[in-house]
Design a protein around this motif. Structure first.
Motif, PDB file in Angstrom:
ATOM      1  N   ASP A  71      -4.816  31.446  68.810  1.00 49.57           N
ATOM      2  CA  ASP A  71      -5.513  31.964  69.991  1.00 49.57           C
ATOM      3  C   ASP A  71      -6.850  32.587  69.604  1.00 49.57           C
ATOM      4  O   ASP A  71      -7.857  32.417  70.301  1.00 49.57           O
ATOM      5  CB  ASP A  71      -4.632  32.995  70.704  1.00 49.57           C
ATOM      6  CG  ASP A  71      -5.188  33.389  72.061  1.00 49.57           C
ATOM      7  OD1 ASP A  71      -5.732  32.519  72.763  1.00 49.57           O
ATOM      8  OD2 ASP A  71      -5.102  34.579  72.408  1.00 49.57           O
ATOM      9  N   LEU A  72      -6.873  33.306  68.465  1.00 56.08           N
ATOM     10  CA  LEU A  72      -8.114  33.938  68.011  1.00 56.08           C
ATOM     11  C   LEU A  72      -9.210  32.899  67.813  1.00 56.08           C
ATOM     12  O   LEU A  72     -10.330  33.050  68.324  1.00 56.08           O
ATOM     13  CB  LEU A  72      -7.861  34.700  66.710  1.00 56.08           C
ATOM     14  CG  LEU A  72      -9.096  35.263  66.001  1.00 56.08           C
ATOM     15  CD1 LEU A  72      -9.815  36.290  66.868  1.00 56.08           C
ATOM     16  CD2 LEU A  72      -8.708  35.876  64.658  1.00 56.08           C
ATOM     17  N   VAL A  87     -18.945  40.369  64.769  1.00 55.59           N
ATOM     18  CA  VAL A  87     -18.717  41.611  64.034  1.00 55.59           C
ATOM     19  C   VAL A  87     -17.228  41.926  64.096  1.00 55.59           C
ATOM     20  O   VAL A  87     -16.632  41.938  65.178  1.00 55.59           O
ATOM     21  CB  VAL A  87     -19.539  42.777  64.622  1.00 55.59           C
ATOM     22  CG1 VAL A  87     -19.191  44.092  63.921  1.00 55.59           C
ATOM     23  CG2 VAL A  87     -21.034  42.499  64.502  1.00 55.59           C
ATOM     24  N   LEU A  88     -16.632  42.192  62.936  1.00 57.94           N
ATOM     25  CA  LEU A  88     -15.199  42.463  62.850  1.00 57.94           C
ATOM     26  C   LEU A  88     -14.930  43.959  62.771  1.00 57.94           C
ATOM     27  O   LEU A  88     -15.615  44.688  62.058  1.00 57.94           O
ATOM     28  CB  LEU A  88     -14.602  41.782  61.621  1.00 57.94           C
ATOM     29  CG  LEU A  88     -14.783  40.265  61.513  1.00 57.94           C
ATOM     30  CD1 LEU A  88     -14.098  39.756  60.255  1.00 57.94           C
ATOM     31  CD2 LEU A  88     -14.263  39.556  62.749  1.00 57.94           C
ATOM     32  N   GLY A  89     -13.896  44.398  63.494  1.00 56.74           N
ATOM     33  CA  GLY A  89     -13.402  45.767  63.388  1.00 56.74           C
ATOM     34  C   GLY A  89     -12.107  45.782  62.602  1.00 56.74           C
ATOM     35  O   GLY A  89     -11.952  45.083  61.605  1.00 56.74           O
ATOM     36  N   GLN A  94      -5.858  42.848  55.660  1.00 56.84           N
ATOM     37  CA  GLN A  94      -4.704  42.207  55.043  1.00 56.84           C
ATOM     38  C   GLN A  94      -4.651  40.712  55.338  1.00 56.84           C
ATOM     39  O   GLN A  94      -3.670  40.040  55.002  1.00 56.84           O
ATOM     40  CB  GLN A  94      -3.402  42.865  55.510  1.00 56.84           C
ATOM     41  CG  GLN A  94      -3.119  42.729  57.003  1.00 56.84           C
ATOM     42  CD  GLN A  94      -1.960  43.598  57.430  1.00 56.84           C
ATOM     43  OE1 GLN A  94      -1.946  44.794  57.187  1.00 56.84           O
ATOM     44  NE2 GLN A  94      -0.965  42.976  58.055  1.00 56.84           N
ATOM     45  N   SER A  95      -5.724  40.167  55.928  1.00 55.18           N
ATOM     46  CA  SER A  95      -5.780  38.738  56.243  1.00 55.18           C
ATOM     47  C   SER A  95      -7.109  38.147  55.796  1.00 55.18           C
ATOM     48  O   SER A  95      -7.903  37.671  56.612  1.00 55.18           O
ATOM     49  CB  SER A  95      -5.588  38.526  57.753  1.00 55.18           C
ATOM     50  OG  SER A  95      -4.381  39.079  58.211  1.00 55.18           O
ATOM     51  N   PRO A  96      -7.384  38.153  54.480  1.00 54.41           N
ATOM     52  CA  PRO A  96      -8.668  37.625  54.012  1.00 54.41           C
ATOM     53  C   PRO A  96      -8.867  36.162  54.358  1.00 54.41           C
ATOM     54  O   PRO A  96     -10.003  35.695  54.468  1.00 54.41           O
ATOM     55  CB  PRO A  96      -8.614  37.855  52.498  1.00 54.41           C
ATOM     56  CG  PRO A  96      -7.167  38.014  52.171  1.00 54.41           C
ATOM     57  CD  PRO A  96      -6.551  38.644  53.373  1.00 54.41           C
ATOM     58  N   GLU A  97      -7.751  35.415  54.541  1.00 57.09           N
ATOM     59  CA  GLU A  97      -7.892  34.007  54.897  1.00 57.09           C
ATOM     60  C   GLU A  97      -8.519  33.843  56.282  1.00 57.09           C
ATOM     61  O   GLU A  97      -9.278  32.889  56.524  1.00 57.09           O
ATOM     62  CB  GLU A  97      -6.536  33.301  54.834  1.00 57.09           C
ATOM     63  CG  GLU A  97      -5.528  33.689  55.897  1.00 57.09           C
ATOM     64  CD  GLU A  97      -4.833  35.030  55.654  1.00 57.09           C
ATOM     65  OE1 GLU A  97      -4.043  35.446  56.524  1.00 57.09           O
ATOM     66  OE2 GLU A  97      -5.073  35.642  54.598  1.00 57.09           O
ATOM     67  N   LEU A  98      -8.231  34.782  57.197  1.00 58.29           N
ATOM     68  CA  LEU A  98      -8.872  34.742  58.514  1.00 58.29           C
ATOM     69  C   LEU A  98     -10.365  35.032  58.391  1.00 58.29           C
ATOM     70  O   LEU A  98     -11.191  34.384  59.044  1.00 58.29           O
ATOM     71  CB  LEU A  98      -8.220  35.749  59.464  1.00 58.29           C
ATOM     72  CG  LEU A  98      -6.774  35.486  59.885  1.00 58.29           C
ATOM     73  CD1 LEU A  98      -6.332  36.545  60.903  1.00 58.29           C
ATOM     74  CD2 LEU A  98      -6.620  34.100  60.481  1.00 58.29           C
ATOM     75  N   ILE A 102     -13.427  32.650  59.490  1.00 55.87           N
ATOM     76  CA  ILE A 102     -14.445  33.117  60.437  1.00 55.87           C
ATOM     77  C   ILE A 102     -15.829  32.991  59.823  1.00 55.87           C
ATOM     78  O   ILE A 102     -16.785  32.518  60.457  1.00 55.87           O
ATOM     79  CB  ILE A 102     -14.158  34.566  60.867  1.00 55.87           C
ATOM     80  CG1 ILE A 102     -12.896  34.641  61.721  1.00 55.87           C
ATOM     81  CG2 ILE A 102     -15.349  35.152  61.658  1.00 55.87           C
ATOM     82  CD1 ILE A 102     -12.404  36.048  61.990  1.00 55.87           C
ATOM     83  N   GLY A 103     -15.958  33.404  58.548  1.00 53.22           N
ATOM     84  CA  GLY A 103     -17.243  33.308  57.876  1.00 53.22           C
ATOM     85  C   GLY A 103     -17.714  31.882  57.698  1.00 53.22           C
ATOM     86  O   GLY A 103     -18.920  31.611  57.671  1.00 53.22           O
ATOM     87  N   HIS A 104     -16.779  30.945  57.561  1.00 55.89           N
ATOM     88  CA  HIS A 104     -17.136  29.533  57.403  1.00 55.89           C
ATOM     89  C   HIS A 104     -17.554  28.900  58.722  1.00 55.89           C
ATOM     90  O   HIS A 104     -18.508  28.098  58.777  1.00 55.89           O
ATOM     91  CB  HIS A 104     -15.949  28.766  56.809  1.00 55.89           C
ATOM     92  CG  HIS A 104     -16.205  27.304  56.599  1.00 55.89           C
ATOM     93  ND1 HIS A 104     -15.942  26.361  57.568  1.00 55.89           N
ATOM     94  CD2 HIS A 104     -16.713  26.626  55.539  1.00 55.89           C
ATOM     95  CE1 HIS A 104     -16.275  25.168  57.124  1.00 55.89           C
ATOM     96  NE2 HIS A 104     -16.739  25.302  55.886  1.00 55.89           N
TER      97      HIS A 104
END
Length: 387
Positions: A71-72, A87-89, A94-98, A102-104
């Motif tokens: 969904d995200l 911008v992430l809050g 604990q989810s570096p894969e997300l 997102i960065g990609h």
């Protein structure tokens, strides 16, 4: 507290950025102060978040406070189009894969997964701080030696919910860290990938329960820190920023001990003290965040108590017992307002309570009084609705 009416733009104007976090109201308010029109993706969709946002879209949960990744990314694909910055809050440590994805796929303005790996992997971070000469507690991935007091923590955890006394971690994804006795405080700072700029210091406190004795309670500031401690922390942050490539607005959790200070954690994102510090005389903090991510740091000295007319405090109010939200209207010193009729269980966060004072300590005392008053008012409203 900012006005809740979207009077700084027309709804027909396009958005400027996308904000993503577990609870993103404070970031949405920071965007408003910076003159930006945010789309907000979070888990709560509180009343004031919706009022502050250009558009607010709730993200499905995967139990607890975890995002549903499908969904995200579906919502990001819809709303973070073109070159719209993201911008992430809270919610991603604990989810570096997300963060990597997102960065990609999108224009991430903030720290990527490489920086998170330096800062949020406990053994890696312990070795890094040792190499940089920064005081930091010993970390154990197995049972701690007999006689060493330790706290169990979740890798990438935030908010203190996961912290408890233990001699050994319960399993993968957990570790134990040497307990440090002292007063907790936090340093708000900026990084540009090469050096850091201290902005302000705040005092912090816990809102303990039997199950979560180190649960985050709130923060108040600015507070004064002696010159020697301030200089040592500034040097340490310079070294960490250079070593990890950290950019943007961030905070350092610290403990003041009898012999000095110790670093506990780096939070590489805009965080809990936005409500305390995103006010004059500081410029809009989200503007500083964007500039720092582009490599530019402001020529600012750390904020001192004498620099402000009033100190501010912001505290999380947790439900002492289960109830339904029936109090309307809520006081104007309440933020993160749950919609009427929301069912809130014991221990869940209800809202953020704000206060001001001549000093940080006075603001903290006022916020505690307001939390007590709010619970009394909510209890009366619940009894009246049941009659």
């Amino acid at each position: 507290m900012p006005s809740l009416s979207p009077d700084r733009w027309s709804p027909h104007e396009p958005p400027d950025l996308v904000i993503v976090g577990i609870a993103a109201r404070a970031l949405a308010a920071a965007a408003r102060r910076a003159g930006m029109r945010p789309i907000v993706l979070d888990l709560f969709g509180d009343d004031d978040t919706r009022a502050l946002a250009h558009e607010a879209i709730p993200i499905r949960r995967l139990g607890g406070l975890a995002f549903d990744p499908d969904d995200l990314f579906e919502q990001l694909a819809i709303h973070a189009t073109g070159d719209l910055p993201v911008v992430l809050g809270t919610g991603f440590e604990q989810s570096p894969e997300l963060v990597e994805r997102i960065g990609h796929d999108f224009r991430l303005v903030g720290n990527g997964s490489r920086t998170l790996a330096f800062l949020k992997e406990p053994v890696v971070f312990m070795r890094l701080t040792a190499n940089l000469g920064i005081p930091y507690p010993t970390v154990f991935t197995g049972p701690a030696p007999e006689g060493v007091r330790t706290l169990e923590k979740r890798v990438g955890g935030s908010g203190g919910w996961h912290v408890r006394e233990a001699q050994a971690p319960r399993g993968p994804g957990w570790y134990v860290q040497e307990y440090v006795e002292g007063d907790t405080f936090s340093a708000l700072f900026l990084g540009n990938g090469r050096e850091a700029r201290l902005l302000a210091f705040s005092q912090q406190w816990c809102a303990p329960t039997d199950e979560a004795p180190f649960r985050y309670g709130g923060a108040a500031g600015p507070v004064a820190i002696d010159a020697a401690t301030r200089a040592g922390i500034s040097t340490a942050l310079d070294r960490l920023v250079y070593a990890t490539g950290l950019v943007g607005l961030a905070s350092a959790d610290l403990v003041r001990t009898e012999t000095g200070w110790t670093l506990l954690e780096i939070n590489p994102r805009p965080g809990a003290t936005l409500d305390v510090f995103d006010h004059e005389p500081l410029p809009p903090l989200l503007t500083l965040h964007f500039a720092a991510c582009e490599g530019r740091l402001p020529d600012l000295a750390p904020l001192e108590p004498a620099d402000v007319e009033t100190a501010r405090a912001a505290a999380v109010f947790y439900a002492p017992a289960p109830f339904e939200m029936r109090l309307d209207p809520l006081p104007d010193w309440v933020a993160d307002r749950p919609p009427q009729g929301t069912r809130i269980e014991t221990g869940e966060p209800v809202c953020t309570v704000l206060a001001e004072g001549r000093t940080a300590e006075e603001a903290r005392e006022t916020v505690a009084q307001r939390i007590s008053e709010l619970w009394q008012a909510l209890s009366r409203a619940g009894r009246k609705a049941a009659e």
